[in-house]
Design a protein around this motif. Structure first.
Motif, PDB file in Angstrom:
ATOM      1  N   LEU A  16       0.804  -1.215   0.000  1.00 25.87           N
ATOM      2  CA  LEU A  16       0.000   0.000   0.000  1.00 25.87           C
ATOM      3  C   LEU A  16       0.839   1.268   0.000  1.00 25.87           C
ATOM      4  CD1 LEU A  16      -2.396  -1.137   2.854  1.00 25.87           C
ATOM      5  CD2 LEU A  16      -2.840  -1.229   0.402  1.00 25.87           C
ATOM      6  N   LEU A  17       2.060   1.178   0.478  1.00 27.97           N
ATOM      7  CA  LEU A  17       2.872   2.360   0.697  1.00 27.97           C
ATOM      8  C   LEU A  17       4.116   2.346  -0.170  1.00 27.97           C
ATOM      9  CD1 LEU A  17       2.711   2.230   4.600  1.00 27.97           C
ATOM     10  CD2 LEU A  17       1.203   3.485   3.074  1.00 27.97           C
ATOM     11  N   VAL A  31       1.791   9.505   1.529  1.00 28.60           N
ATOM     12  CA  VAL A  31       1.157  10.812   1.587  1.00 28.60           C
ATOM     13  C   VAL A  31      -0.342  10.560   1.421  1.00 28.60           C
ATOM     14  CG1 VAL A  31       0.985  13.098   0.540  1.00 28.60           C
ATOM     15  CG2 VAL A  31       3.186  11.917   0.601  1.00 28.60           C
ATOM     16  N   SER A  32      -1.029  10.545   2.556  1.00 22.11           N
ATOM     17  CA  SER A  32      -2.463  10.276   2.547  1.00 22.11           C
ATOM     18  C   SER A  32      -3.026  10.683   3.892  1.00 22.11           C
ATOM     19  CB  SER A  32      -2.733   8.786   2.291  1.00 22.11           C
ATOM     20  OG  SER A  32      -2.289   8.010   3.376  1.00 22.11           O
ATOM     21  N   ALA A  37      -4.116   5.325   6.679  1.00 23.16           N
ATOM     22  CA  ALA A  37      -2.871   4.552   6.556  1.00 23.16           C
ATOM     23  C   ALA A  37      -2.563   3.791   7.847  1.00 23.16           C
ATOM     24  CB  ALA A  37      -1.722   5.482   6.199  1.00 23.16           C
ATOM     25  N   LEU A  38      -2.726   4.441   8.987  1.00 25.05           N
ATOM     26  CA  LEU A  38      -2.387   3.804  10.263  1.00 25.05           C
ATOM     27  C   LEU A  38      -3.240   2.578  10.554  1.00 25.05           C
ATOM     28  CD1 LEU A  38      -1.814   6.948  12.503  1.00 25.05           C
ATOM     29  CD2 LEU A  38      -0.090   5.233  11.900  1.00 25.05           C
ATOM     30  N   THR A  39      -4.507   2.601  10.178  1.00 24.03           N
ATOM     31  CA  THR A  39      -5.385   1.468  10.479  1.00 24.03           C
ATOM     32  C   THR A  39      -4.969   0.198   9.715  1.00 24.03           C
ATOM     33  OG1 THR A  39      -6.981   2.155   8.790  1.00 24.03           O
ATOM     34  CG2 THR A  39      -7.365   2.933  11.039  1.00 24.03           C
ATOM     35  N   CYS A  51       5.301  13.273  12.234  1.00 24.92           N
ATOM     36  CA  CYS A  51       3.974  13.750  11.890  1.00 24.92           C
ATOM     37  C   CYS A  51       3.921  15.283  11.934  1.00 24.92           C
ATOM     38  CB  CYS A  51       2.977  13.159  12.882  1.00 24.92           C
ATOM     39  SG  CYS A  51       1.288  13.620  12.556  1.00 24.92           S
ATOM     40  N   ASP A  52       3.373  15.863  10.889  1.00 20.22           N
ATOM     41  CA  ASP A  52       3.156  17.311  10.825  1.00 20.22           C
ATOM     42  C   ASP A  52       1.664  17.514  10.566  1.00 20.22           C
ATOM     43  OD1 ASP A  52       3.355  20.023  10.629  1.00 20.22           O
ATOM     44  OD2 ASP A  52       4.678  20.035   8.887  1.00 20.22           O
ATOM     45  N   PRO A  53       0.858  17.433  11.633  1.00 18.30           N
ATOM     46  CA  PRO A  53      -0.592  17.490  11.442  1.00 18.30           C
ATOM     47  C   PRO A  53      -1.079  18.885  11.058  1.00 18.30           C
ATOM     48  CG  PRO A  53      -0.080  17.524  13.777  1.00 18.30           C
ATOM     49  CD  PRO A  53       1.220  17.327  13.052  1.00 18.30           C
ATOM     50  N   PRO A  54      -2.290  18.978  10.500  1.00  9.78           N
ATOM     51  CA  PRO A  54      -2.863  20.301  10.219  1.00  9.78           C
ATOM     52  C   PRO A  54      -2.973  21.112  11.505  1.00  9.78           C
ATOM     53  CG  PRO A  54      -4.236  18.544   9.306  1.00  9.78           C
ATOM     54  CD  PRO A  54      -3.199  17.894  10.162  1.00  9.78           C
ATOM     55  N   TYR A  55      -2.864  22.423  11.375  1.00  9.03           N
ATOM     56  CA  TYR A  55      -2.969  23.306  12.536  1.00  9.03           C
ATOM     57  C   TYR A  55      -4.405  23.735  12.812  1.00  9.03           C
ATOM     58  CZ  TYR A  55       2.111  23.845  12.179  1.00  9.03           C
ATOM     59  OH  TYR A  55       3.452  23.632  12.138  1.00  9.03           O
ATOM     60  N   ASN A  56      -5.319  23.321  11.954  1.00 11.44           N
ATOM     61  CA  ASN A  56      -6.737  23.642  12.130  1.00 11.44           C
ATOM     62  C   ASN A  56      -6.988  25.154  12.117  1.00 11.44           C
ATOM     63  OD1 ASN A  56      -9.298  22.407  12.295  1.00 11.44           O
ATOM     64  ND2 ASN A  56      -9.486  23.021  14.416  1.00 11.44           N
ATOM     65  N   ILE A  57      -6.304  25.839  11.208  1.00 15.56           N
ATOM     66  CA  ILE A  57      -6.519  27.277  11.097  1.00 15.56           C
ATOM     67  C   ILE A  57      -7.457  27.609   9.935  1.00 15.56           C
ATOM     68  CG2 ILE A  57      -4.457  27.992  12.315  1.00 15.56           C
ATOM     69  CD1 ILE A  57      -3.037  28.284   9.643  1.00 15.56           C
TER      70      ILE A  57
END
Length: 154
Positions: A16-17, A31-32, A37-39, A51-57
């Protein structure tokens, strides 16, 4: 994954990766949506997650979550599940978005992890930018924080 590879077996996520071999170790990247992906990754099979998660801005559809910590708690739990007993996760973030509409700053993630995880905050890394980011009301940010959590203290 390296243990599986040494015995001639493939990790279930390898089809898958994207993978590449670098000096005898296998590196996998994707990149997904991280939760998807983790599941698909087996328990305790990953040594390091960056991990560089979204900042929710709310600048894009992928950067808008009504309940940021509720959303983050899902991928944080999956990340902890897939990390090996000596695994670590480095979470990029920043404190500069505190107070923004719906923001999911790194302090919120650190607080959630300290209350809901057995992982240890091993280090807070400062990444220095030479030029900084633009600022309207305050000094320009010239750094970003990275929270390093580890399953063990050794």
């Amino acid at each position: 994954m390296n243990a599986l590879r040494k015995t001639g077996k493939k990790h279930s996520s390898e089809s898958l990766l994207s993978t590449f071999d670098a000096g005898g170790t296998r590196h996998v990247f994707d990149v997904s949506d991280c939760l998807n992906a983790l599941t698909k990754i087996p328990d305790q099979s990953i040594q390091l997650i960056i991990c560089d998660p979204p900042y929710n801005i709310m600048l894009a559809d992928w950067d808008s979550h009504t309940d940021y910590i509720g959303w983050a708690s899902q991928w944080l739990a999956e990340a902890e599940r897939v990390l090996s007993p000596t695994g670590s996760i480095a979470i990029f973030g920043g404190l500069q978005y505190q107070g923004e509409a719906g923001s999911g700053d790194l302090l919120s993630i650190i607080s959630h992890m300290r209350q809901n995880s057995k992982m240890l905050l091993a280090n807070l890394i400062i990444w220095n930018y030479p030029n900084g980011m633009s600022a309207q009301r305050f000094f320009a940010n010239r750094h970003e924080e990275i929270a390093w959590f580890a399953k063990t203290n050794t």
